[in-house]
Design an enzyme around this catalytic site. Structure first.
Site, PDB file in Angstrom:
ATOM      1  N   HIS A   1      29.452   0.291  24.591  1.00 36.66           N
ATOM      2  CA  HIS A   1      29.667   1.338  25.454  1.00 36.66           C
ATOM      3  C   HIS A   1      29.682   2.615  24.930  1.00 36.66           C
ATOM      4  CE1 HIS A   1      33.427  -1.632  24.677  1.00 36.66           C
ATOM      5  NE2 HIS A   1      33.543  -1.606  25.295  1.00 36.66           N
TER       6      HIS A   1
ATOM      7  N   ASP B   1      30.600   3.848  21.679  1.00 38.36           N
ATOM      8  CA  ASP B   1      29.771   3.341  20.698  1.00 38.36           C
ATOM      9  C   ASP B   1      28.186   3.442  19.977  1.00 38.36           C
ATOM     10  OD1 ASP B   1      31.703   1.391  21.009  1.00 38.36           O
ATOM     11  OD2 ASP B   1      30.167  -0.015  22.207  1.00 38.36           O
TER      12      ASP B   1
HETATM   13  C1  XLS Z   1      38.164  -5.778  25.263  1.00 42.49           C
HETATM   14  C2  XLS Z   1      37.088  -6.126  26.080  1.00 42.49           C
HETATM   15  C3  XLS Z   1      35.547  -5.164  26.118  1.00 42.49           C
HETATM   16  C4  XLS Z   1      34.666  -5.279  27.026  1.00 42.49           C
HETATM   17  C5  XLS Z   1      33.963  -3.922  27.014  1.00 42.49           C
HETATM   18  O1  XLS Z   1      39.146  -7.173  25.361  1.00 42.49           O
HETATM   19  O2  XLS Z   1      36.246  -7.560  25.511  1.00 42.49           O
HETATM   20  O3  XLS Z   1      34.937  -4.868  24.424  1.00 42.49           O
HETATM   21  O4  XLS Z   1      33.788  -6.467  26.725  1.00 42.49           O
HETATM   22  O5  XLS Z   1      34.721  -2.912  27.492  1.00 42.49           O
END
Ligand code: XLS
Ligand code: CA
Ligand code: CA
Length: 440
Positions: free
Chosen positions: A100, A103
């Site tokens: 993200h 991140d």
């Molecule tokens: C959350 C999601 C998230 C997505 C990406 O439950 O898994 O991490 O994979 O935004």
């Protein structure tokens, strides 16, 4: 450059008889399985959020793992994370990563300032990619953690919030293109509702589609040729998430004419939250031409939330890889470990041990799926089970020749159906699966 894991060597493949904890038992990157090397079949990816940022914080307690990477300053920490992530990928022979935007680099007040700092980290990732050959599997925007997104981003009742998220996504797609990523994920964490008493569901869904359309148009205009993915999840954090499951998402994409640009990113733990098996979600995607990428993890049967555990269930991994092979393998997608070590597994070594566990499970799953296909008994059973559709009345129904009148005439003449009913043989098939898997 600092080495973050001095005591961890590059993880070798030693085979199933090895008792070296820091060795692969099944993942042999260059071994050919079903016509490609394992690293090409599996396309493993590291998830930046769990591995580089997740410190075990939960609503009952603070973090247990140190993910500061030795830096208290957030800009320096962001750069240290890049070095540490590339070291992990190198030592584990992982070729891809996923992030993200936040991140990589957190928010710093104004959007302009946040973007400027993000650019620096992206430039460093690019440099590291060029040095190492590692690649970005997909990027995404974290449009769910900041308080401005409390009521959603693309589905917020506020047009200003919609505009802010659009600006954030524009930047996230630019970074994805800059880093050569072939995928961009929409996961609608807060795109849903808590109560219909305060919600205009129809406007919210139209707006979500508007945001996706704008993103596709812009991304294509700056040269993004990869796939967009929606990652279904039925709930958490919202009570009802709009991207409930694969079937729901396919209906949405078709309604809004987005089906040519989007595929699915299917997460195992989200499938089970929607009361489906992981394989079910993959099958719905494959059958409808939406098979794209996978978030490899597992939930806990006793817990009703998204535990994001490293996948160690050999049956699930086998049936997942069976669907992947039947879909013709990954193109732009891959297997991203959207998984975190348990809060109690807090040491640096646990990062490696948990990835080894997940990678070996999927390597085992790949080999078992390949054996299941070449063994052929299960595929043959299914083919035979539907053989009544290849001739006679079945073939007439499929070709469109038979009308309701014809079928009535046929049923009246034939009388009660008894002779064409045969056993479903579920237990026998499960036993074949065991035999192929364990063969001991
Ligand atoms: C959350 C999601 C998230 C997505 C990406 O439950 O898994 O991490 O994979 O935004
Ligand atoms: Ca996920
Ligand atoms: Ca999850």
């Amino acid at each position: 450059m600092a080495e973050y894991f001095e005591n961890i060597p590059k993880i070798p493949f030693e085979g199933p008889k090895s008792d070296n904890l820091l060795a692969f038992k099944y993942y042999n990157p260059d071994e050919i399985v079903n016509g490609k090397t394992m690293r090409e079949q599996l396309k493993f990816a590291l998830s930046w959020w769990h591995t580089m940022g997740g410190d075990g914080t939960d609503m009952f307690g603070v973090g247990t793992a140190d993910k500061t990477w030795g830096e208290s300053d957030s800009e320096k920490r962001a750069i240290a994370k890049v070095d540490a992530a590339f070291e992990i990928m190198d030592k584990l022979s992982i070729d891809y990563y996923c992030y993200h935007d936040r991140d990589l680099s957190p928010e710093y007040g104004s959007l302009a300032q946040t973007n400027e700092k993000l650019d620096k980290v992206v430039a460093y990732c690019k440099e590291k990619q060029e040095q190492t050959g590692k690649k970005l599997l997909w990027g995404t925007a974290k449009c769910f953690d900041h308080p401005r997104y409390m009521h959603g981003a693309g589905t917020s009742p506020s047009a200003d919030v919609f505009a802010y998220s659009a600006a954030q996504i524009k930047k996230a797609i630019e970074t994805t293109v800059e880093l050569g990523g072939n995928g961009y994920v929409f996961w609608g964490g807060r795109e849903g509702y808590e109560t219909l008493l305060n919600t205009n569901m129809s406007l919210e869904l139209d707006n979500m589609a508007r945001l996706m359309r704008m993103t596709v148009d812009y991304a294509r205009s700056i040269g993004f040729t990869g796939d967009f993915y929606i990652e279904p999840k039925p709930k958490e954090p919202t009570k009802h998430q709009y991207d409930f499951d694969t079937a729901t998402v396919i209906g949405f994409l078709r309604k809004y004419g987005l089906d040519n640009d989007f595929k699915m990113n299917i997460e195992a733990n989200h499938a089970t939250l929607a009361q489906h098996t992981f394989q079910h979600e993959l099958r719905v995607a494959r059958d409808n031409g939406f098979f794209g990428s996978i978030d490899a993890n597992q939930g806990d049967v006793l817990l009703g939330w998204d535990t994001d555990q490293f996948p160690t269930n050999a049956y699930d991994a086998t049936l997942c890889m069976y669907e992947v092979l039947k879909a013709g393998g990954f193109t732009n997608g891959g297997l991203n470990f959207d998984a975190k070590a348990r809060r109690g597994s807090f040491t640096k070594e646990d990062i490696f041990l948990s990835y080894i566990a997940g990678m070996d499970t999927f390597a085992m799953g790949l080999k078992a799926a390949d054996k299941l296909i070449s063994d052929g008994r299960i595929d043959k059973f299914v083919e035979d089970r539907y053989s009544s559709w290849t001739t006679g009345i079945g073939a007439d129904i499929i070709s469109g020749k038979a009308t309701l009148n014809d079928l009535e005439k046929y049923a009246l003449e034939k009388g009660e159906v008894t002779d064409s009913l045969s056993s479903g043989r579920q237990e026998m098939l499960e036993s074949i699966l065991n035999q192929v898997l364990f063969n001991i």
